[in-house]
Design an enzyme around this catalytic site. Structure first.
Site, short mmCIF file in Angstrom:
data_model
loop_
_atom_site.label_atom_id
_atom_site.label_comp_id
_atom_site.label_asym_id
_atom_site.label_seq_id
_atom_site.Cartn_x
_atom_site.Cartn_y
_atom_site.Cartn_z
N LYS A 62 3.99 -0.88 1.85
CA LYS A 62 4.32 -1.50 0.43
C LYS A 62 4.64 0.33 -0.50
O LYS A 62 4.19 1.28 -0.14
CB LYS A 62 3.33 -2.05 0.12
CG LYS A 62 3.65 -2.61 -1.60
CD LYS A 62 1.95 -3.51 -1.90
CE LYS A 62 2.75 -4.12 -3.66
NZ LYS A 62 1.98 -4.50 -4.22
N SER A 131 3.44 -9.55 -5.40
CA SER A 131 4.29 -7.73 -5.97
C SER A 131 4.47 -7.95 -4.33
O SER A 131 5.61 -7.31 -3.82
CB SER A 131 3.87 -6.82 -6.66
OG SER A 131 2.91 -5.92 -5.78
N SER A 155 -1.52 -10.51 -5.64
CA SER A 155 0.16 -9.35 -4.85
C SER A 155 0.00 -9.78 -3.32
O SER A 155 0.20 -9.44 -3.08
CB SER A 155 0.31 -8.47 -4.99
OG SER A 155 0.10 -8.33 -6.38
#
Lengths: 419, 419
Positions: A62, A131, A155
């Site tokens: 990420k 996210s 997330s």
């Protein structure tokens, strides 16, 4: 999808070389990335270690997690092209195990609620969630067998549910946060996405250096639980009701668990657990205001509108409200420990429903927040079906990641036999 | 020394402007820095805010704390000239309050035990201590009224004692660690150095946004303690004996406290507190191995020899040993809470003795480690005398920073009346 465990089996037998395994991921990326947009950047010509328990495994990281050899853009123009000096601790751990951190995956700006442009490979026209959008979408599209995300509200579990992949948000601080952009130091937790429960269990056991987490080696289910785990069904009424499709998926998961021998009973969370749910927002906002103080002061206009609005509102929060919320959470953690004296795991929904249509919203983390605040391990189990993906969530006691995964695997297998 | 409270009084009365107050620090730096070497870098022409509760206060920021406008060198050639993108959260907080982060202060490499070249302004030929060497020395030399340090073992309290300045290591996570280089996420704690106890109390109350911490506003001493706090004298036998000079300083502090009305009695720490002391090293080493994994893998030869040796040894630590040490610490924190049911504060030594001679060693943190692990507030109170500086340590319950400071202030005043 690319299964980490299947790849490991082929690698161990010698039928696949680490280089060839990485090439599989690269070919899948070439085929699917143009339509999905899950990657922020990637290595053109990675060095592939020949040895190590994760040799040949391509991993997505990420883009709020520091990497020395790829930019770390935080999903925001404010950090466009930013090159940290060092790799994050978790990236170094991947490298130590022989894995290739092949690509950075898209993230909503600073892991907030503003959307990315990433598409949901399993539900055309719907958000992949956030996210950790790129990590969920890249695994769902079969581009990568493993991806790292983070969860502060929901997330990890939410995008996994929306994209139909397995994921675990482990116990708080089981995986090291050094080099991960902070939103809330009391909440931010690294998580893993994979094709199935066995894949994330194997990866977590290696990354955390706790072999007992791995299914098969030590299931976390003691003899007293045997093959009949005691599961508490939690409605989370305090967070509202799920949509009918999700309620039906949860009911299917319950029936599957029962057929597999689990004892499922309704479990009402005692006080102050329902009230602790509301404390999550206070803690996240108060800490985010400090964690993102430079971005807010120097680049407020460049923040996404949702995050900007949250930080605007957070300016008025008092230390007193924050301290009260922390005390509340502390009491709730003790009570939750007692709840887990009676049951092996909690079963609840992973999200209010399937991924919302369009890319304007990343969906609602309201069924994830309490568990993030409690620091307990949460696993998303995809529930197979005809419509857009749905997922249920298995939650276990703090530190009992192996048990959460074992119960999740039992439900995953029972659901697979049903279809 | 430059007293923050005195400067604030002059600023509030209008007899000193913020610009002139910053100039005082700049002039002192010009006069003393060549001999002391406490600063890693500094702003040549700072913008001085005209308003704010810390307007006119020049602050030193330990060089493992990120600043966007000055390099952040971590005390190591590996990060020479490194420019983080953002200010650390605590630096933004200083700016919000109107302070000027005027200089970065020297740190031992990655806040470890390898020495800096900084001299001790109060004890020629002796180490200023570490790892927050520059922050302690800059305040002691009268260059700055406030400086930030960090403590993982004893890196705030020890250099404060060696340099004869006041300091507080607050309760764990009272001040935000975002943007501070991590060594151990369970231990690293920001701390403050100032001329006297009132100075660090005032600064901490403002930085933490908890007015009750400030002396005079709310002392943290409830009516039951009144002006006669109950103080437990703790020998820390498990860490060995202090040198005779330090034992004598502790005895003087006890007598001073008693003359000021405190009730002092010996306090033996019950199990598992003595054993928890040993757990500190396991936790620090296991986390440092992960936190500094990139530096160790990519630049092992460029690390200082002490840190390199510690990280070499840490490679063999198991997750099992780490988990055991954390459980041990958790139990010890509960027992310590009970200890503080009987007393308002603990009094113990800040270091084994005065600063060791030479610059080869930064001294021994063995009397600081337990308190860092417990996460409780610790205050160094300088004990005036003829020889090199000595300090005693006041420790209070987690979250009771105001009480630790109130008891420290009582002892500081009583010692001042004595001399």
């Amino acid at each position: 999808m690319l299964s980490l465990v299947d790849l490991r089996t082929r690698l161990a037998s010698g039928s696949l070389s680490p280089e060839a395994a990485i090439r599989l991921a690269q070919e899948a990326i070439a085929a699917h990335e143009p339509a999905v947009g899950a990657l922020a950047s990637r290595l053109a010509d990675p060095r592939v270690p020949g040895a190590g328990p994760l040799a040949g495994i391509a991993v997505g990281v990420k883009d709020i997690i520091d990497t020395a050899d790829l930019p770390t853009g935080m999903g925001s123009a404010i950090y466009a092209g930013w090159r940290p000096r060092a790799d994050a601790a978790i990236v170094m751990r991947l490298r130590d195990l022989g894995a290739v951190a092949l690509a950075k995956t898209t993230t909503s700006p600073f892991a907030g609620l503003d959307p990315t442009a990433t598409r949901n490979p399993r539900a055309p026209g719907r958000t992949p969630g956030g996210s950790s959008a790129g990590s969920a979408a890249a695994v769902a599209a079969g581009m990568l067998p493993l991806a790292l995300g983070t969860q502060t509200g929901g997330s990890v579990i939410r995008p996994a549910a929306f994209c139909g992949v397995a994921a675990i948000k482990p116990s708080f601080r089981l995986l090291p946060m050094v080099g991960v952009k902070t939103v809330s130091w009391a909440l931010d937790t690294l998580g893993l996405f994979g094709a199935g429960i066995r894949d994330v269990a194997h990866a977590l056991a290696l990354l955390a250096d706790r072999p007992a987490i791995d299914l098969g080696r030590g299931s976390g289910l003691g003899p007293e639980a045997g093959s009949a785990p005691r599961i508490g069904l939690v409605a989370q009424d305090f967070a509202g009701a799920p949509e009918p499709a999700m309620a039906a998926a949860l009911a299917r998961a319950v029936r599957a668990a029962e057929r597999a021998g689990a004892r499922v009973r309704d479990c009402a969370l005692p006080p102050p657990l329902p009230e602790a749910w509301a404390a999550h927002g206070t803690i996240q906002s108060y800490e985010a205001r400090q964690a993102l103080a430079w971005e807010y002061a120097a680049h407020r206009a460049a923040l996404g509108p949702v995050l900007r609005g949250q930080l605007d509102a957070a300016q008025d929060l008092t230390a007193e409200a924050y301290d009260g919320a922390r005390r509340h959470a502390h009491r709730a953690r003790r009570v939750l420990k007692d709840v887990f004296g009676e049951i092996d795991a909690i079963l609840t929904v992973s999200a209010p429903g399937p991924a919302p249509e369009g890319l304007a919203s990343t969906g609602d983390p309201r069924f994830n927040r309490l568990w993030t605040l409690m620091g307990v391990p949460c696993v998303n189990v995809p529930v197979p079906g005809d419509g857009p993906p749905l997922g249920v969530q298995v939650v276990a006691r703090f530190g009992d990641d192996g048990r959460a995964l074992a119960v999740a695997r039992l439900i995953e297998r029972a659901l697979a036999r049903e279809t």
